[in-house]
Design an enzyme around this catalytic site. Structure first.
Site, short mmCIF file in Angstrom:
data_model
loop_
_atom_site.label_atom_id
_atom_site.label_comp_id
_atom_site.label_asym_id
_atom_site.label_seq_id
_atom_site.Cartn_x
_atom_site.Cartn_y
_atom_site.Cartn_z
CD GLU A 290 63.37 -22.34 -39.54
OE1 GLU A 290 62.60 -21.51 -39.60
OE2 GLU A 290 63.84 -23.16 -40.44
N1 LIG Z 1 61.19 -20.06 -35.70
C1 LIG Z 1 61.22 -21.08 -34.93
O1 LIG Z 1 61.00 -22.08 -35.34
C2 LIG Z 1 61.54 -20.82 -33.64
C3 LIG Z 1 61.30 -22.04 -32.57
C4 LIG Z 1 61.46 -21.84 -31.46
C5 LIG Z 1 61.90 -20.73 -30.67
N2 LIG Z 1 62.25 -19.72 -31.51
C6 LIG Z 1 62.67 -18.54 -31.09
O2 LIG Z 1 63.64 -18.71 -30.00
C7 LIG Z 1 63.71 -17.72 -28.79
C8 LIG Z 1 63.56 -18.36 -27.62
O3 LIG Z 1 64.70 -19.36 -27.55
P1 LIG Z 1 66.19 -19.00 -26.65
O4 LIG Z 1 65.61 -17.97 -25.48
O5 LIG Z 1 66.61 -20.49 -26.16
O6 LIG Z 1 66.81 -18.41 -27.84
P2 LIG Z 1 68.35 -17.85 -27.77
O7 LIG Z 1 68.59 -16.98 -28.97
O8 LIG Z 1 68.80 -17.09 -26.56
O9 LIG Z 1 69.30 -19.14 -27.88
C9 LIG Z 1 68.99 -20.05 -28.79
C10 LIG Z 1 70.34 -21.09 -28.41
O10 LIG Z 1 71.61 -20.12 -29.09
C11 LIG Z 1 72.57 -20.34 -27.87
N3 LIG Z 1 73.44 -19.34 -28.15
C12 LIG Z 1 73.40 -18.08 -27.56
N4 LIG Z 1 74.52 -17.29 -27.94
C13 LIG Z 1 75.13 -18.09 -28.65
C14 LIG Z 1 76.21 -17.73 -29.45
N5 LIG Z 1 76.78 -16.48 -29.66
N6 LIG Z 1 76.78 -18.72 -30.28
C15 LIG Z 1 76.25 -19.88 -30.53
N7 LIG Z 1 75.27 -20.19 -29.81
C16 LIG Z 1 74.59 -19.26 -29.03
C17 LIG Z 1 71.94 -20.66 -26.66
O11 LIG Z 1 72.77 -21.19 -25.57
C18 LIG Z 1 70.54 -21.53 -27.05
O12 LIG Z 1 71.18 -22.91 -27.25
C19 LIG Z 1 62.48 -16.91 -29.47
O13 LIG Z 1 63.04 -15.64 -29.72
C20 LIG Z 1 61.52 -17.70 -30.19
O14 LIG Z 1 61.07 -17.04 -31.16
C21 LIG Z 1 62.04 -19.93 -32.82
#
Ligand SMILES: NC(=O)c1ccc[n+]([C@@H]2O[C@H](COP(=O)([O-])OP(=O)(O)OC[C@H]3O[C@@H](n4cnc5c(N)ncnc54)[C@H](O)[C@@H]3O)[C@@H](O)[C@H]2O)c1
Ligand SMILES: N[C@@H](CCC=O)C(=O)O
Length: 528
Positions: A290
């Site tokens: 997502e």
């Molecule tokens: N489509 C949806 O339902 C939905 C809902 C909420 C947020 N989002 C998206 O999430 C983003 C914002 O959230 P964020 O800043 O926390 O996102 P992010 O991608 O920076 O991080 C998300 C998660 O991934 C983890 N992560 C980062 N690198 C990783 C790796 N290499 N391996 C495994 N895990 C890893 C982070 O620690 C965190 O727990 C925005 O792009 C937003 O649109 C999407």
């Protein structure tokens, strides 16, 4: 929630809460503030685990507020949690689904009982306003219940199929959906309750065991969600909570051959990296992604402009633009452009920005220093290439001096080929364009890699056209409560198309739970 009988809290109903909600939030907030700074372990195999290194969880509202100390988990902790989940899997999978449902429902009840406590802590940790904070927690409980309801509605996904006519034999053909095994849930910072709890609940109800890793900025709320599962009696090892950096501990989870399924909610770039790394496994395993959004609102010349303006402003600036569903692009038909823009600027000027735990504040801070820096860089770029109608600056007056506060920002006259029409900024910034026709608006709206949510304001006889043409998983028409935001489980199942989502089935909806199970056909034949 005590006021539940008369008031159902959702993101769309949150604008007229009963007084009791405020009182109880204030009490919970005072209590939360009195107990800041504790240390929290990881939960692996039902036990507290402490790492050598700790991470401070500081509030984006006031960076002197240390909310708690969390574990900087390592690759080793990831392996331990996966091993615990692997060991617990046969027992959990063999537990009758009715018992799994009863335990998950009990956890949902505990989340509801603790909604004010968790909501107050969520406001402090994420910087979300109080109603949205309570909404995030209540949504998590509703997602738990929705998963249970789906399991029941489908009678555990055991279905008798047709009987093939084999002369001289009796045949029974049964389709059964069964769990995959160990499921990893990685959640983002912005909905630490709902987007951690929702996937976890579905994985558990389906019979998988879970390792859950929250975002580095928001480990506190998921820890409380984990406690609800533990206190509900979910057996040790069935659910494991680990904290630590995405790039080390998170990556170790992704790279492990011991993982049978993943739900990742987060940014497009991280999600696509995970997708590629995960594909290096020996065979294809399910992955729910997502991802981000670049959500448009289209306003027709026939729109009710007051409804359009309030719905758009709510969706641009709710949670400071840090929702995947946030409206970040607005396309307005030329005859109503000036009138709509005037309303948007006017409403934006009235938004209260400040400490989001205060009852009249709509916009709190952005999540961290890096988002704060991004905002300033984007505004510089937008000011150079477009026209900043309002906002464009950080806010440092008074109590805001110690937090990451920024002004809600609207921009127009940005050339349509500028990169910020396509890139998710994830901040309280939207760009607005004048279009000559709805077809032009639709072409621009769809001309991005994302396809999460979309809004439309116009005449009744334009709605079917919008529904048919827009490339998005969640669509809203003529909705003043939010142009592109505010989905609720069971009402608006949530998920994206294109670069916004991988499975084409929305969480909180009818088709989502089976994603966490694999089908087995059982054909038994015996001589008649
Ligand atoms: N489509 C949806 O339902 C939905 C809902 C909420 C947020 N989002 C998206 O999430 C983003 C914002 O959230 P964020 O800043 O926390 O996102 P992010 O991608 O920076 O991080 C998300 C998660 O991934 C983890 N992560 C980062 N690198 C990783 C790796 N290499 N391996 C495994 N895990 C890893 C982070 O620690 C965190 O727990 C925005 O792009 C937003 O649109 C999407
Ligand atoms: N479910 C939320 C968005 C979650 C993404 O960040 C909404 O519909 O506004």
């Amino acid at each position: 929630m005590t006021a539940e009988t008369t008031f159902k809290l959702t993101y769309a109903t949150m604008y007229n809460p009963p007084e009791e909600l405020h009182q109880r939030f204030d009490e919970a907030l005072a209590e939360a503030k009195a107990t800041l700074g504790r240390e929290y372990g990881m939960i692996i195999n039902g036990e507290e685990y402490f790492a050598a290194e700790k991470v401070e969880d500081r509030s984006p509202i006031h960076t002197d507020w240390v909310l708690g100390f969390f574990q900087k988990g390592t690759e080793r902790d990831a392996q331990n949690a996966l091993a615990a989940a692997r060991k617990a899997f046969p027992g959990w999978a063999a537990t009758p689904w009715q018992e799994r449902v009863a335990l998950v429902r009990k956890a949902a009840d505990l989340i509801n009982q603790r909604v004010f406590e968790i909501g107050a802590k969520l406001a402090l940790e994420v910087g979300k306003n109080r109603m949205e904070s309570l909404g995030d927690v209540a949504e998590s409980a509703d997602l738990y219940r929705y998963a249970c309801t789906m399991m029941e509605a489908h009678d555990g996904y055991v279905k008798e199929m047709g009987i093939d006519p084999l002369a001289g034999y009796q045949v029974s053909n049964i389709s059964v959906l069964r769990p995959y095994g160990v499921w990893v849930v990685i959640s983002p910072f912005n909905f630490p309750a709902a987007l951690t709890g929702g996937p976890v609940a579905h994985a558990l109800v389906a019979g998988n065991t879970v390792v859950m890793k929250p975002a580095t900025d928001t480990p506190w709320v998921p820890r409380m969600i984990a406690e609800c599962l533990r206190d509900a009696g979910v057996p040790a090892g069935v659910f494991n909570y680990v904290t630590g950096p995405g790039r080390s501990l998170g990556q170790a989870l992704i790279d492990s051959p011991d993982v049978n399924g993943i739900t990742f909610t987060g940014s497009y770039d991280v999600g696509m990296g995970i997708y590629r790394d995960y594909a290096k496994g020996k065979y294809i395993r399910p992955i729910v992604l997502e991802l981000g959004g670049k959500n448009p609102a289209i306003v027709s010349r026939h729109a009710n402009l007051d409804d359009a303006a309030i719905g758009i402003v709510r969706s641009i600036f709710g949670l400071q633009g840090q929702k995947c569903s946030a409206c970040s692009r607005v396309f307005v038909e030329a005859p109503v452009y000036d009138a709509l823009v005037e309303r948007l600027v006017n409403l934006t000027g009235k938004l209260a920005v400040g400490d989001p735990t205060e009852r009249n504040v709509y916009m709190g801070p952005v999540i961290n220093k890096s988002a704060y820096a991004d905002y300033q860089a984007f505004c510089t770029d937008l000011g150079q290439h477009g026209r900043i109608l309002t906002g464009g600056k950080v806010l440092t007056e008074g109590a805001m001096a110690k937090g990451y506060f920024v002004a809600p920002t609207l921009v127009d006259e940005l050339p349509l080929d500028h990169r910020l029409w396509k890139q998710e900024m994830f901040l309280p910034i939207a760009t607005i364009a004048r279009v000559q026709s709805l077809d032009e608006a639709m072409r621009l709206a769809n001309d991005v890699d994302y396809g999460l949510t979309a809004g439309f304001y116009g005449a009744e006889d334009e709605l079917a056209w919008f529904e048919d043409k827009i490339e998005a998983g969640v669509t809203y028409m003529n909705r003043p409560q939010g142009a592109t935001t505010g989905a609720w489980p069971g009402f608006q199942p949530f998920g994206g198309w294109k670069g916004s989502g991988a499975i084409g089935k929305n969480m909180g909806g009818w088709h989502y739970l089976p994603v966490y199970m694999r089908e087995q056909i059982r054909t038994r034949v015996r001589k008649a």
